[in-house]
Design an enzyme around this catalytic site. Structure first.
Site, PDB file in Angstrom:
ATOM      1  N   ASP A 189      78.055  33.374  45.110  1.00 57.60           N
ATOM      2  CA  ASP A 189      76.967  32.434  45.409  1.00 57.60           C
ATOM      3  C   ASP A 189      76.936  31.382  44.299  1.00 57.60           C
ATOM      4  O   ASP A 189      76.607  31.694  43.155  1.00 57.60           O
ATOM      5  CB  ASP A 189      75.646  33.219  45.448  1.00 57.60           C
ATOM      6  CG  ASP A 189      74.483  32.384  45.976  1.00 57.60           C
ATOM      7  OD1 ASP A 189      74.650  31.170  46.174  1.00 57.60           O
ATOM      8  OD2 ASP A 189      73.397  32.975  46.176  1.00 57.60           O
ATOM      9  N   ASP A 200      73.675  24.700  48.146  1.00 56.78           N
ATOM     10  CA  ASP A 200      73.596  26.125  47.861  1.00 56.78           C
ATOM     11  C   ASP A 200      74.317  26.844  48.994  1.00 56.78           C
ATOM     12  O   ASP A 200      73.880  26.792  50.148  1.00 56.78           O
ATOM     13  CB  ASP A 200      72.110  26.523  47.798  1.00 56.78           C
ATOM     14  CG  ASP A 200      71.897  27.988  47.439  1.00 56.78           C
ATOM     15  OD1 ASP A 200      72.893  28.705  47.244  1.00 56.78           O
ATOM     16  OD2 ASP A 200      70.727  28.400  47.362  1.00 56.78           O
ATOM     17  N   HIS A 269      65.382  29.533  51.887  1.00 56.14           N
ATOM     18  CA  HIS A 269      64.366  28.736  51.183  1.00 56.14           C
ATOM     19  C   HIS A 269      64.619  27.250  51.361  1.00 56.14           C
ATOM     20  O   HIS A 269      65.751  26.822  51.595  1.00 56.14           O
ATOM     21  CB  HIS A 269      64.380  29.075  49.686  1.00 56.14           C
ATOM     22  CG  HIS A 269      65.760  29.044  49.089  1.00 56.14           C
ATOM     23  ND1 HIS A 269      66.293  27.915  48.516  1.00 56.14           N
ATOM     24  CD2 HIS A 269      66.739  29.988  49.010  1.00 56.14           C
ATOM     25  CE1 HIS A 269      67.522  28.173  48.095  1.00 56.14           C
ATOM     26  NE2 HIS A 269      67.823  29.427  48.383  1.00 56.14           N
ATOM     27  N   HIS A 277      64.328  26.493  44.710  1.00 60.64           N
ATOM     28  CA  HIS A 277      63.387  27.153  45.621  1.00 60.64           C
ATOM     29  C   HIS A 277      62.147  26.277  45.696  1.00 60.64           C
ATOM     30  O   HIS A 277      61.336  26.255  44.779  1.00 60.64           O
ATOM     31  CB  HIS A 277      63.029  28.555  45.121  1.00 60.64           C
ATOM     32  CG  HIS A 277      64.131  29.547  45.302  1.00 60.64           C
ATOM     33  ND1 HIS A 277      63.915  30.860  45.655  1.00 60.64           N
ATOM     34  CD2 HIS A 277      65.472  29.428  45.203  1.00 60.64           C
ATOM     35  CE1 HIS A 277      65.081  31.499  45.751  1.00 60.64           C
ATOM     36  NE2 HIS A 277      66.032  30.631  45.465  1.00 60.64           N
ATOM     37  N   GLU A 303      70.096  31.690  54.426  1.00 63.76           N
ATOM     38  CA  GLU A 303      70.940  32.757  53.891  1.00 63.76           C
ATOM     39  C   GLU A 303      70.417  34.089  54.379  1.00 63.76           C
ATOM     40  O   GLU A 303      69.212  34.313  54.451  1.00 63.76           O
ATOM     41  CB  GLU A 303      70.988  32.729  52.356  1.00 63.76           C
ATOM     42  CG  GLU A 303      69.668  32.856  51.651  1.00 63.76           C
ATOM     43  CD  GLU A 303      69.810  32.809  50.130  1.00 63.76           C
ATOM     44  OE1 GLU A 303      70.790  33.358  49.602  1.00 63.76           O
ATOM     45  OE2 GLU A 303      68.933  32.222  49.478  1.00 63.76           O
ATOM     46  N   GLU A 398      75.608  32.165  53.352  1.00 67.81           N
ATOM     47  CA  GLU A 398      74.580  31.135  53.167  1.00 67.81           C
ATOM     48  C   GLU A 398      75.151  29.742  53.361  1.00 67.81           C
ATOM     49  O   GLU A 398      76.260  29.441  52.928  1.00 67.81           O
ATOM     50  CB  GLU A 398      74.001  31.247  51.756  1.00 67.81           C
ATOM     51  CG  GLU A 398      72.982  30.189  51.394  1.00 67.81           C
ATOM     52  CD  GLU A 398      72.454  30.345  49.971  1.00 67.81           C
ATOM     53  OE1 GLU A 398      71.334  29.879  49.712  1.00 67.81           O
ATOM     54  OE2 GLU A 398      73.162  30.935  49.129  1.00 67.81           O
TER      55      GLU A 398
END
Length: 417
Positions: A189, A200, A269, A277, A303, A398
């Site tokens: 990640d 992300d 998120h 976040h 994710e 994700e």
């Protein structure tokens, strides 16, 4: 007679001169042609230097040298459905998008860096490598391709390389001797940012094919969540779509069958500039009862995590991930080392997450007490590893998506996933 001889001599000299001039002219023409060819060659050579480059292995060529027009690839786009279908052809919404094109392009540049770095990582990472080697392989590639430059461009957050029952928030600290093995399931990640626009995206690596079903479940569930997501969609509906996929999966490991469960206290998120976040959490289970709706213009990470264990994670192990709090305001600090460390964190990372290796890299020494003081004061938040039951296995997939006015763009989509 003398006149005739003189005339003949004049004619002979004139002829000789003419031949000489012709010869010189031919030479000049040849020289000119050679010179022109040389110049053309030189020009072409110069032109080639300015042309787009190709990526190396390991990746070292910045994406701006590959996309020389500085326009980066658009992600995979999907039209909205039902009541939002009109957005696809709306001239008004297209005009709104044109105003945001610069921000979109920053995000796409970050996404292209992510794609190229992970393409190499997925080929290069092998059992027997240390976790530090793996993390640095990804981070070095990211820094080179995004042309790291303070808070203008760089790594979005520490590289997560969580193994087996550890689902998230593990990156090795200096001195970590952990080595990747054939029977490990590793969640990779990592994030890239350009002007605070963060991509992300995460994937799971396994070498033993017995874990393929676990990895497949995470992929299918995440894409179910992405398909459901859209403007005016309730968060609880995304969670229900994800959970439905996980309900259909089970896995046999060493003669025992396990249900593949979503990890109910891990979520997707929303993302805002320099804020990984940003407020809204995207559930991956049904019955979350969160009827908050997604809105036009939002950027979010969809994710999903799954597990062969209880499907619930707790904090455990040595902490590596930290981030400066965005809501603490001014807090008086008594410890001088904490003050200098906070200044360094603010200068180098702002509100972007960081890890202890990144503090080592910028030359910080003997900072643990100061860091603890910042955490205790609430100025910095610690994010310890998140683990399910020991002996269980977890997987993750994700993507970053953008709810543009006219369509939904999976910004981080690549050929690999």
């Amino acid at each position: 007679m003398a006149v005739e001889e003189q005339q003949q001599q004049i004619e002979q000299v004139a002829k000789t001169l003419e031949e000489t001039h012709l010869s010189e002219d031919e030479e000049k023409v040849e020289e000119g042609a050679a010179s022109t060819a040389a110049k053309k060659k030189k020009k072409n050579k110069k032109k080639n230097k300015k042309g787009p480059k190709t990526q190396t292995e390991p990746p070292t060529v910045p994406v701006s040298k590959i996309y020389t027009n500085k326009v980066y690839p658009v992600g995979e786009c999907h039209d909205y459905i039902d009541d939002n279908l009109w957005r696809t052809t709306s001239e008004e919404k297209r005009a709104e998008e044109r105003l945001k094109e610069e921000d979109y392009n920053d995000l796409r540049r970050a996404a292209e860096v992510h794609r190229q770095v992970r393409a190499y990582a997925r080929k290069a990472i092998k059992p027997g490598m240390s976790m530090i080697e793996i993390a640095e392989l990804i981070e070095n590639g990211t820094r080179a391709l995004v042309e790291e430059n303070g808070l203008e461009a760089g790594i979005g957050f520490p590289t997560g390389v969580s193994i087996n029952h550890c689902a998230a928030h593990y990156t090795p600290n200096a001195g970590d001797k952990t080595v990747l093995s054939y029977d490990d399931v590793m969640k990779v990640d990592f994030g890239v940012h350009v002007n605070g626009r963060i991509v992300d995206s995460a994937f799971t690596m396994n070498f033993n094919p017995k874990f393929d079903t676990l990895v497949e479940a995470a992929r299918e569930a995440t894409y179910a969540g992405i398909k459901e997501a859209g403007i005016d969609v309730r968060l609880c509906d995304i969670g229900a779509a994800v959970h439905e996929v996980y309900d259909s999966y089970e896995i046999e490991l060493d003669g025992k069958t396990y249900d593949i469960k979503p990890i109910r206290n891990l979520n997707g998120h929303t993302i805002e500039p320099y804020k990984i976040h940003a407020g809204k959490s995207v559930p991956i289970v049904r019955d979350s009862n969160d009827e908050t709706k997604l809105e036009e213009g939002e950027q979010l990470a969809i994710e999903t995590f799954c597990s062969t264990g209880r499907g619930y994670v707790v904090e455990d192990g040595e902490c590596s991930h930290y981030a400066k709090s965005t809501e603490s305001g001014f807090v008086p600090l008594r410890l001088a080392r904490a003050k200098t460390l906070l200044n360094s964190i603010t200068k180098n990372f702002g509100t972007l997450p960081f890890c202890r290796r990144y503090l080592d890299r910028i030359g910080e020494e003997k900072y643990l007490m100061g860091l603890r003081n910042l955490v205790d004061a609430g100025v910095v938040t610690a994010y310890p590893p998140l683990v399910d039951t020991k002996g269980s296995y977890t997987a993750q997939l994700e993507h970053t998506i953008l709810l543009r006015p006219t369509c939904k763009e999976i910004v981080s989509k690549g050929d690999d996933y």
